[in-house]
Design a protein around this motif. Sequence first.
Motif, PDB file in Angstrom:
ATOM      1  N   GLN A 185      44.282  26.269  44.205  1.00  0.00           N
ATOM      2  CA  GLN A 185      44.532  27.524  44.965  1.00  0.00           C
ATOM      3  C   GLN A 185      43.554  28.610  45.085  1.00  0.00           C
ATOM      4  O   GLN A 185      42.922  28.789  43.904  1.00  0.00           O
ATOM      5  N   THR A 186      43.415  29.130  46.243  1.00  0.00           N
ATOM      6  CA  THR A 186      42.286  30.329  46.364  1.00  0.00           C
ATOM      7  C   THR A 186      43.096  31.382  47.072  1.00  0.00           C
ATOM      8  O   THR A 186      43.777  30.862  47.857  1.00  0.00           O
ATOM      9  N   SER A 187      42.723  32.575  46.910  1.00  0.00           N
ATOM     10  CA  SER A 187      43.243  33.709  47.729  1.00  0.00           C
ATOM     11  C   SER A 187      42.292  34.642  47.852  1.00  0.00           C
ATOM     12  O   SER A 187      41.782  35.141  46.863  1.00  0.00           O
ATOM     13  N   SER A 188      42.085  35.211  49.016  1.00  0.00           N
ATOM     14  CA  SER A 188      41.117  36.026  49.368  1.00  0.00           C
ATOM     15  C   SER A 188      41.201  36.811  50.790  1.00  0.00           C
ATOM     16  O   SER A 188      41.772  35.983  51.631  1.00  0.00           O
ATOM     17  N   PRO A 189      40.517  38.020  51.071  1.00  0.00           N
ATOM     18  CA  PRO A 189      40.384  38.337  52.541  1.00  0.00           C
ATOM     19  C   PRO A 189      39.464  37.489  53.296  1.00  0.00           C
ATOM     20  O   PRO A 189      38.506  37.070  52.659  1.00  0.00           O
ATOM     21  N   VAL A 193      40.456  30.127  58.410  1.00  0.00           N
ATOM     22  CA  VAL A 193      40.538  28.866  57.866  1.00  0.00           C
ATOM     23  C   VAL A 193      40.820  27.597  58.857  1.00  0.00           C
ATOM     24  O   VAL A 193      41.575  27.728  59.638  1.00  0.00           O
ATOM     25  N   ALA A 194      39.931  26.573  58.861  1.00  0.00           N
ATOM     26  CA  ALA A 194      39.991  25.350  59.522  1.00  0.00           C
ATOM     27  C   ALA A 194      40.223  24.211  58.596  1.00  0.00           C
ATOM     28  O   ALA A 194      39.684  23.866  57.771  1.00  0.00           O
ATOM     29  N   VAL A 195      40.903  23.083  59.330  1.00  0.00           N
ATOM     30  CA  VAL A 195      41.161  22.043  58.642  1.00  0.00           C
ATOM     31  C   VAL A 195      40.957  20.924  59.586  1.00  0.00           C
ATOM     32  O   VAL A 195      41.404  20.941  60.505  1.00  0.00           O
ATOM     33  N   GLY A 196      39.693  20.264  59.226  1.00  0.00           N
ATOM     34  CA  GLY A 196      39.321  19.264  60.248  1.00  0.00           C
ATOM     35  C   GLY A 196      39.620  17.945  59.763  1.00  0.00           C
ATOM     36  O   GLY A 196      39.499  17.448  58.702  1.00  0.00           O
ATOM     37  N   GLY A 224      35.351  33.998  54.299  1.00  0.00           N
ATOM     38  CA  GLY A 224      35.910  35.042  53.666  1.00  0.00           C
ATOM     39  C   GLY A 224      35.422  36.431  54.016  1.00  0.00           C
ATOM     40  O   GLY A 224      34.793  36.355  55.154  1.00  0.00           O
ATOM     41  N   ARG A 225      35.701  37.249  53.412  1.00  0.00           N
ATOM     42  CA  ARG A 225      35.361  38.802  53.889  1.00  0.00           C
ATOM     43  C   ARG A 225      33.926  39.054  54.005  1.00  0.00           C
ATOM     44  O   ARG A 225      33.034  38.689  52.921  1.00  0.00           O
ATOM     45  N   THR A 226      33.208  39.336  55.066  1.00  0.00           N
ATOM     46  CA  THR A 226      31.988  39.603  55.353  1.00  0.00           C
ATOM     47  C   THR A 226      31.765  40.368  56.696  1.00  0.00           C
ATOM     48  O   THR A 226      32.744  40.891  57.253  1.00  0.00           O
ATOM     49  N   SER A 227      30.682  40.887  57.111  1.00  0.00           N
ATOM     50  CA  SER A 227      30.589  41.680  58.039  1.00  0.00           C
ATOM     51  C   SER A 227      30.490  41.025  59.319  1.00  0.00           C
ATOM     52  O   SER A 227      30.400  39.787  59.461  1.00  0.00           O
ATOM     53  N   ILE A 228      30.774  41.727  60.400  1.00  0.00           N
ATOM     54  CA  ILE A 228      30.757  41.192  61.906  1.00  0.00           C
ATOM     55  C   ILE A 228      29.485  40.561  62.240  1.00  0.00           C
ATOM     56  O   ILE A 228      29.736  39.549  62.847  1.00  0.00           O
ATOM     57  N   PRO A 229      28.353  41.092  61.847  1.00  0.00           N
ATOM     58  CA  PRO A 229      27.213  40.343  62.230  1.00  0.00           C
ATOM     59  C   PRO A 229      27.109  38.942  61.401  1.00  0.00           C
ATOM     60  O   PRO A 229      26.601  37.935  62.263  1.00  0.00           O
ATOM     61  N   ARG A 230      27.806  38.664  60.324  1.00  0.00           N
ATOM     62  CA  ARG A 230      27.613  37.453  59.677  1.00  0.00           C
ATOM     63  C   ARG A 230      28.564  36.619  60.263  1.00  0.00           C
ATOM     64  O   ARG A 230      28.575  35.431  60.209  1.00  0.00           O
ATOM     65  N   GLY A 241      26.544  22.807  63.085  1.00  0.00           N
ATOM     66  CA  GLY A 241      26.918  22.480  61.572  1.00  0.00           C
ATOM     67  C   GLY A 241      26.132  22.830  60.504  1.00  0.00           C
ATOM     68  O   GLY A 241      26.272  22.521  59.360  1.00  0.00           O
ATOM     69  N   SER A 242      25.330  23.995  60.749  1.00  0.00           N
ATOM     70  CA  SER A 242      24.275  24.543  59.647  1.00  0.00           C
ATOM     71  C   SER A 242      25.193  25.774  59.135  1.00  0.00           C
ATOM     72  O   SER A 242      24.486  26.389  58.335  1.00  0.00           O
ATOM     73  N   HIS A 243      26.347  26.206  59.114  1.00  0.00           N
ATOM     74  CA  HIS A 243      26.937  27.216  58.667  1.00  0.00           C
ATOM     75  C   HIS A 243      27.548  26.977  57.096  1.00  0.00           C
ATOM     76  O   HIS A 243      27.574  28.015  56.300  1.00  0.00           O
ATOM     77  N   LEU A 244      27.551  25.738  56.775  1.00  0.00           N
ATOM     78  CA  LEU A 244      28.175  25.588  55.289  1.00  0.00           C
ATOM     79  C   LEU A 244      26.983  26.005  54.510  1.00  0.00           C
ATOM     80  O   LEU A 244      25.886  25.583  54.659  1.00  0.00           O
ATOM     81  N   GLY A 245      27.465  26.684  53.378  1.00  0.00           N
ATOM     82  CA  GLY A 245      26.594  27.213  52.356  1.00  0.00           C
ATOM     83  C   GLY A 245      26.127  28.476  52.524  1.00  0.00           C
ATOM     84  O   GLY A 245      25.474  29.301  51.894  1.00  0.00           O
ATOM     85  N   GLN A 246      26.492  29.074  53.837  1.00  0.00           N
ATOM     86  CA  GLN A 246      26.318  30.505  54.069  1.00  0.00           C
ATOM     87  C   GLN A 246      26.891  31.492  53.442  1.00  0.00           C
ATOM     88  O   GLN A 246      27.970  31.015  52.907  1.00  0.00           O
ATOM     89  N   PRO A 247      26.484  32.516  53.065  1.00  0.00           N
ATOM     90  CA  PRO A 247      27.730  33.618  52.232  1.00  0.00           C
ATOM     91  C   PRO A 247      28.772  33.587  52.864  1.00  0.00           C
ATOM     92  O   PRO A 247      28.853  34.096  54.148  1.00  0.00           O
ATOM     93  N   GLY A 248      29.732  33.432  52.101  1.00  0.00           N
ATOM     94  CA  GLY A 248      31.217  33.615  52.592  1.00  0.00           C
ATOM     95  C   GLY A 248      31.972  32.467  53.271  1.00  0.00           C
ATOM     96  O   GLY A 248      33.063  32.500  53.292  1.00  0.00           O
TER      97      GLY A 248
END
Length: 302
Positions: A185-189, A193-196, A224-230, A241-248
């Motif tokens: 379990q994880t809980s955060s702002p 959430v996408a389940v593929g 998770g919680r991050t800025s609108i630009p991010r 498909g290059s977004h994995l590993g990006q902050p948040g």
Amino acid sequence: MTLSARGGALLLVNPAAGRGRASRLYPAVAEALRVAGYAPRIVVTDSLAGATASAREAPSGTLVAALGGDGFLGAAATGASASGAVLLPLAGGRGNDTVRRFRLGSDPVRTVQKIPRLVVRPTDLGLLNGHPFLGVANVGLDGLANEYGNSTALNLGSLSYLYGGLKAFRGWQDVTFTVTTDGRQTSSPGWFVAVGNVGQYGGGLRICPAARADDGLLDVVSLGRTSIPRVVTTFLRAFTGSHLGQPGVTSSRGTVVTISADRPLNVYADGEWVGSLPATVDILPAAVRVLVARDSPAFASD
């Protein structure tokens, strides 16, 4: 495994898909099926339940060609999984994400002409609160974007989802998601959430790029919680498909996923509204046989 049988086939058509695209194309698709040696029975319906029921009545091993959007294809897959028919997804909608991921092409007539070169793959189905789906179940900002994109009167094609996303930012509020994957379990702002299962949605967003539709697992990707630009950057990178590993951005994999939030939110599967949170997503391994390109990235390599 290739499909070698000839004879009867069922052509399911959603006349409302793609703002009439499927309705315009299906006579040529039916003729292509005849040229290929099939005698298609044509069912025209904009009811997902009707598509499921018709595919469920198809004889085992016969071809069910479904011409519509992702939700319609998911409904046809549900019926084919019960009957044992072989599903051929055809691009009749706006986004056509499942068809793209299966590398079947945007021209349904050419897809039918390529049947001898396609292969039959046992394919998993996801279940969102018991509702089967092929592609992606999702909740959050992307769900709101889906609502706006589907409701726009503008004829934007796959760009409808981008339009919906830009509009969704205006009404979004902070949400805390609680996600449990196989007991972890994880809980955060956060934002979504996408389940593929197939792993692509939103007119080309490879939101779960590592998802495979034949591994018996679900891929979970959240922001998770991050800025609108991010957030914007994340969605733009998701087209490759290059977004994995990006902050948040976090990802996990499992067989049972539960999702809840601290405010009411709608949940979607294959672009269709299914209900509201809380949600449970699980997997039906090898539930349906589907004709796809041999090099489709949605499947494990031979």
